[in-house]
Design a protein around this motif. Structure first.
Motif, mmCIF file in Angstrom:
data_model
loop_
_atom_site.group_PDB
_atom_site.id
_atom_site.type_symbol
_atom_site.label_atom_id
_atom_site.label_comp_id
_atom_site.label_asym_id
_atom_site.label_seq_id
_atom_site.Cartn_x
_atom_site.Cartn_y
_atom_site.Cartn_z
ATOM 1 N N ASN A 254 0.819 -1.213 0.000
ATOM 2 C CA ASN A 254 0.000 0.000 0.000
ATOM 3 C C ASN A 254 0.851 1.260 0.000
ATOM 4 O O ASN A 254 0.453 2.298 -0.550
ATOM 5 N N LYS A 255 2.009 1.152 0.643
ATOM 6 C CA LYS A 255 2.894 2.327 0.722
ATOM 7 C C LYS A 255 3.967 2.322 -0.373
ATOM 8 O O LYS A 255 4.768 3.244 -0.438
ATOM 9 N N ARG A 256 3.972 1.282 -1.195
ATOM 10 C CA ARG A 256 5.015 1.149 -2.216
ATOM 11 C C ARG A 256 6.388 1.356 -1.576
ATOM 12 O O ARG A 256 7.273 2.037 -2.114
ATOM 13 N N ALA A 257 6.556 0.722 -0.427
ATOM 14 C CA ALA A 257 7.746 0.934 0.396
ATOM 15 C C ALA A 257 8.780 -0.168 0.161
ATOM 16 O O ALA A 257 8.488 -1.205 -0.440
ATOM 17 N N ALA A 258 9.981 0.059 0.643
ATOM 18 C CA ALA A 258 11.083 -0.892 0.491
ATOM 19 C C ALA A 258 11.747 -1.142 1.832
ATOM 20 O O ALA A 258 11.857 -0.236 2.665
ATOM 21 N N VAL A 259 12.175 -2.385 2.043
ATOM 22 C CA VAL A 259 12.918 -2.762 3.247
ATOM 23 C C VAL A 259 14.276 -3.307 2.809
ATOM 24 O O VAL A 259 14.347 -4.203 1.964
ATOM 25 N N SER A 260 15.336 -2.759 3.357
ATOM 26 C CA SER A 260 16.678 -3.271 3.088
ATOM 27 C C SER A 260 17.343 -3.627 4.408
ATOM 28 O O SER A 260 17.029 -3.052 5.455
ATOM 29 N N ALA A 261 18.256 -4.565 4.365
ATOM 30 C CA ALA A 261 19.015 -4.955 5.551
ATOM 31 C C ALA A 261 20.461 -5.182 5.115
ATOM 32 O O ALA A 261 20.711 -5.939 4.177
ATOM 33 N N THR A 262 21.394 -4.506 5.759
ATOM 34 C CA THR A 262 22.787 -4.620 5.349
ATOM 35 C C THR A 262 23.706 -4.729 6.558
ATOM 36 O O THR A 262 23.348 -4.356 7.676
ATOM 37 N N SER A 263 24.898 -5.257 6.313
ATOM 38 C CA SER A 263 25.987 -5.213 7.281
ATOM 39 C C SER A 263 27.261 -4.902 6.516
ATOM 40 O O SER A 263 27.341 -5.125 5.308
ATOM 41 N N LEU A 264 28.247 -4.385 7.203
ATOM 42 C CA LEU A 264 29.503 -4.012 6.553
ATOM 43 C C LEU A 264 30.554 -5.107 6.639
ATOM 44 O O LEU A 264 31.293 -5.346 5.697
ATOM 45 N N ARG A 265 30.626 -5.787 7.752
ATOM 46 C CA ARG A 265 31.790 -6.600 8.085
ATOM 47 C C ARG A 265 32.100 -7.676 7.050
ATOM 48 O O ARG A 265 33.262 -7.885 6.686
ATOM 49 N N ALA A 266 31.076 -8.376 6.572
ATOM 50 C CA ALA A 266 31.304 -9.510 5.690
ATOM 51 C C ALA A 266 31.279 -9.157 4.205
ATOM 52 O O ALA A 266 31.381 -10.032 3.355
ATOM 53 N N ARG A 267 31.154 -7.883 3.882
ATOM 54 C CA ARG A 267 31.108 -7.498 2.471
ATOM 55 C C ARG A 267 32.449 -7.782 1.788
ATOM 56 O O ARG A 267 33.515 -7.696 2.407
ATOM 57 N N PRO A 268 32.425 -8.056 0.488
ATOM 58 C CA PRO A 268 33.682 -8.219 -0.257
ATOM 59 C C PRO A 268 34.514 -6.942 -0.209
ATOM 60 O O PRO A 268 33.989 -5.835 -0.029
ATOM 61 N N LEU A 269 35.821 -7.097 -0.407
ATOM 62 C CA LEU A 269 36.728 -5.959 -0.317
ATOM 63 C C LEU A 269 36.332 -4.842 -1.275
ATOM 64 O O LEU A 269 36.407 -3.663 -0.934
ATOM 65 N N GLY A 270 35.901 -5.207 -2.486
ATOM 66 C CA GLY A 270 35.535 -4.191 -3.468
ATOM 67 C C GLY A 270 34.360 -3.345 -3.022
ATOM 68 O O GLY A 270 34.337 -2.124 -3.261
ATOM 69 N N GLU A 271 33.370 -3.968 -2.397
ATOM 70 C CA GLU A 271 32.209 -3.214 -1.921
ATOM 71 C C GLU A 271 32.599 -2.276 -0.788
ATOM 72 O O GLU A 271 32.158 -1.121 -0.727
ATOM 73 N N LYS A 272 33.445 -2.767 0.126
ATOM 74 C CA LYS A 272 33.900 -1.901 1.225
ATOM 75 C C LYS A 272 34.691 -0.723 0.676
ATOM 76 O O LYS A 272 34.524 0.415 1.127
ATOM 77 N N ALA A 273 35.558 -1.009 -0.297
ATOM 78 C CA ALA A 273 36.373 0.065 -0.867
ATOM 79 C C ALA A 273 35.503 1.126 -1.527
ATOM 80 O O ALA A 273 35.783 2.328 -1.435
ATOM 81 N N ALA A 274 34.420 0.706 -2.188
ATOM 82 C CA ALA A 274 33.518 1.662 -2.839
ATOM 83 C C ALA A 274 32.821 2.545 -1.805
ATOM 84 O O ALA A 274 32.648 3.754 -2.014
ATOM 85 N N ILE A 275 32.412 1.941 -0.684
ATOM 86 C CA ILE A 275 31.773 2.716 0.385
ATOM 87 C C ILE A 275 32.761 3.695 0.997
ATOM 88 O O ILE A 275 32.454 4.878 1.212
ATOM 89 N N VAL A 276 33.981 3.217 1.284
ATOM 90 C CA VAL A 276 35.003 4.080 1.873
ATOM 91 C C VAL A 276 35.325 5.241 0.939
ATOM 92 O O VAL A 276 35.473 6.397 1.373
ATOM 93 N N ALA A 277 35.407 4.982 -0.363
ATOM 94 C CA ALA A 277 35.681 6.040 -1.326
ATOM 95 C C ALA A 277 34.553 7.074 -1.340
ATOM 96 O O ALA A 277 34.803 8.287 -1.432
ATOM 97 N N ALA A 278 33.309 6.605 -1.246
ATOM 98 C CA ALA A 278 32.172 7.532 -1.219
ATOM 99 C C ALA A 278 32.186 8.375 0.042
ATOM 100 O O ALA A 278 31.878 9.578 0.016
ATOM 101 N N VAL A 279 32.552 7.770 1.164
ATOM 102 C CA VAL A 279 32.646 8.512 2.420
ATOM 103 C C VAL A 279 33.739 9.584 2.330
ATOM 104 O O VAL A 279 33.547 10.728 2.761
ATOM 105 N N ARG A 280 34.861 9.207 1.753
ATOM 106 C CA ARG A 280 35.948 10.186 1.612
ATOM 107 C C ARG A 280 35.511 11.357 0.729
ATOM 108 O O ARG A 280 35.841 12.513 1.008
ATOM 109 N N GLU A 281 34.749 11.060 -0.317
ATOM 110 C CA GLU A 281 34.310 12.108 -1.240
ATOM 111 C C GLU A 281 33.240 13.008 -0.636
ATOM 112 O O GLU A 281 33.290 14.233 -0.784
ATOM 113 N N HIS A 282 32.269 12.407 0.050
ATOM 114 C CA HIS A 282 31.098 13.173 0.472
ATOM 115 C C HIS A 282 31.119 13.599 1.940
ATOM 116 O O HIS A 282 30.577 14.659 2.276
ATOM 117 N N VAL A 283 31.689 12.774 2.809
ATOM 118 C CA VAL A 283 31.620 13.049 4.244
ATOM 119 C C VAL A 283 32.843 13.802 4.749
ATOM 120 O O VAL A 283 32.719 14.711 5.571
#
Length: 326
Positions: A254-283
């Motif tokens: 009814n709300k056309r809503a989305a549920v996501s669930a994530t964790s950082l620790r077990a992500r592949p190195l490439g995914e972590k690196a992409a997040i870290v790069a985004a944090v460096r750029e934006h945060v």
């Protein structure tokens, strides 16, 4: 070197400061001489035997640290011995030294002291990846943060305000809510005395929250869905309130809503690196300009990791608890 070990799972007393072999940086890694680490809820679960490190990760707790590069492994470019850094880890932060893939390294933001930088990697990466990369919070939208006075919460408030969003928080005491207000939170909800669904509906004229950052999991699932706006996004990052609950699919549809669930620790190195790069750029620019800052509740000696775990279990803190290496 010395590190906090866990010979047997248990209470805080299970954490033992002991001599262990020095880590050796592998291809694409640097060795960091740790100045400080920070305590996360995941560390408490690991101590209890409920959250084992990923394969190949350090067996010692600690998901972030700050320090100085002590050595570089083969193939490393862009980092040199002596660089002051902070890092997102899969483990090993509660130690005097840790080996870190270069994709998970960040320079210490200009103007910030080295110890305080230990409070940044896990919270900035968690908030940016969930609230912005997954849930796509936009200016003018409303973000609801559960546990607004936590390390994650204090960072989420600041980053959401920095991009022009409205922020609602839940917390369990007036002192914690007052601190959230000082950081910029617009809607303050005492979860011990108020129903956050009702409070969000009142504050938004019945519209609901566009994005919810949830650390509770099962206990809040039904109420979170009810609190969402049409086209809302629920990002689950914790399970302090349990792991199993019924999901009302009709309400979600009814709300056309989305549920996501994530964790950082077990992500592949490439995914972590992409997040870290985004944090460096934006945060990182927001931190260096003074618009966003780490919130540190207290610092304790790393050898007293047990005391730091007790602080988190009591939930008496606001922001992050740091462990300072000798």
């Amino acid at each position: 070197m010395y590190a906090i070990t866990i010979p047997e799972p248990g209470g805080p007393e299970a954490l033992v400061w002991d001599e262990v072999p020095d880590p050796v940086p592998a291809e694409g890694e640097v060795l960091v001489e740790v100045v400080a680490s920070a305590v996360n809820r995941a560390d408490l679960l690991q101590r209890q035997g409920l959250y084992n490190p990923p394969s190949g990760a350090s067996p010692y707790p600690g998901l972030e640290c700050s320090g100085r590069v002590a050595a570089v492994g083969p193939g490393v470019v862009g980092w040199s011995v002596g660089d002051e850094v902070c890092a997102l880890l899969s483990g090993g932060g509660y130690a005097q030294k840790v080996a870190v893939p270069t994709g998970q390294l960040l320079p210490v933001p200009a103007g910030l002291d080295l110890r305080s930088a230990a409070a940044l990697p896990e919270v900035t990466c968690t908030v940016w990846s969930n609230v912005f990369m997954v849930a796509h919070l936009r200016p003018g939208e409303t973000l609801l943060v559960h546990g607004g006075s936590s390390g994650i919460g204090t960072m989420a408030i600041q980053l959401a305000k920095a991009v022009g969003a409205k922020v609602a928080v839940t917390a369990g005491t007036g002192e914690k809510l007052d601190f959230c207000a000082e950081l910029g939170a617009d809607i303050l909800i005492n979860y011990r005395e108020q129903d956050f669904v009702e409070e969000i509906e009142k504050a938004t004229g019945g519209a609901g929250a566009d994005v919810i950052l949830d650390n509770m999991g099962a206990k809040y699932l039904d109420r979170n869905v009810r609190a969402l706006a049409v086209n809302g996004r629920l990002a689950i990052i914790g399970m302090q309130g349990g792991i199993k609950a019924e999901l009302n699919i009709a309400a979600l549809l009814n709300k056309r809503a989305a549920v996501s669930a994530t964790s950082l620790r077990a992500r592949p190195l490439g995914e972590k690196a992409a997040i870290v790069a985004a944090v460096r750029e934006h945060v990182w620019p927001l931190i260096e300009s003074g618009h966003v800052r780490p919130v540190v509740d207290r610092e304790l000696p790393m050898s007293d990791a047990a005391g730091a775990h007790r602080v988190l279990e009591e939930s008496s803190h606001i922001g992050k608890v740091l462990l300072v290496a000798p």
